[in-house]
Enzyme design. Sequence first.
Site, mmCIF file in Angstrom:
data_model
loop_
_atom_site.group_PDB
_atom_site.id
_atom_site.type_symbol
_atom_site.label_atom_id
_atom_site.label_comp_id
_atom_site.label_asym_id
_atom_site.label_seq_id
_atom_site.Cartn_x
_atom_site.Cartn_y
_atom_site.Cartn_z
ATOM 1 N N GLY A 65 0.619 -5.305 10.695
ATOM 2 C CA GLY A 65 0.264 -5.204 9.284
ATOM 3 C C GLY A 65 -0.874 -6.136 8.903
ATOM 4 O O GLY A 65 -1.551 -5.913 7.899
ATOM 5 N N GLU A 111 -4.053 -30.329 26.542
ATOM 6 C CA GLU A 111 -4.092 -31.517 25.702
ATOM 7 C C GLU A 111 -3.580 -31.160 24.304
ATOM 8 O O GLU A 111 -3.953 -30.128 23.747
ATOM 9 C CB GLU A 111 -5.526 -32.051 25.603
ATOM 10 C CG GLU A 111 -5.611 -33.382 24.901
ATOM 11 C CD GLU A 111 -7.016 -33.966 24.919
ATOM 12 O OE1 GLU A 111 -7.330 -34.712 23.982
ATOM 13 O OE2 GLU A 111 -7.776 -33.663 25.853
ATOM 14 N N GLU A 150 -6.824 -7.754 4.744
ATOM 15 C CA GLU A 150 -7.057 -9.059 5.343
ATOM 16 C C GLU A 150 -6.545 -8.987 6.772
ATOM 17 O O GLU A 150 -5.360 -8.702 6.994
ATOM 18 C CB GLU A 150 -6.328 -10.146 4.554
ATOM 19 C CG GLU A 150 -6.839 -10.278 3.140
ATOM 20 C CD GLU A 150 -5.994 -11.220 2.287
ATOM 21 O OE1 GLU A 150 -4.925 -11.672 2.754
ATOM 22 O OE2 GLU A 150 -6.409 -11.490 1.155
#
Length: 179
Positions: A114, A137, A37
């Site tokens: 990682g 903002e 991931e």
Amino acid sequence: MSFEEKTLKSERIYEGKVVNLRVDTVELPQKKYSKREIVEHAGAVGILAVTEDQKIVLVKQFRKPIEETILEIPAGKLEAKENPAECAIRELSEETGYTTAKVKKLLEFYSSPGFTNEILHIYLAEDLQEGVAHPDEGEYVETLHMSLDDALEKIAKGEIKDAKTVIAVLAYKNMLNMI
């Protein structure tokens, strides 16, 4: 032995304003397989700004992921194809109002390789001119000034625990020790 992982498949899960998330299927050494991931990030800069009276410029701001208000050096995300030194000058002005004609690169590092490809470029800014901050903002910051010794003490006590700030302050101290 080779430690490289060959990407067999890459799937974009999320595309956002600050980060993208993908899941890669990889072939590991010895023909094993795994998923990774990965948070994709454009990179960022941090600025260790030092005033004429040798005070470090810090900002205090709330950080939602950790649900805390913390002290850190001014910093910001690189825009597409933006030069890191120019980004440093821009972010310093936006967050603190200080401007400078030049910055010096101290170092660069990966924030957490990682799971993300984010790289941080740390710059030293001196010869500062005061001005008025104009944060983005939705960005609320308070500017503070602190001696190097006070910053080091806050790091030692765990009162400054933002990684880019710790690294920048220690790199600055190391640079001064080498002069």
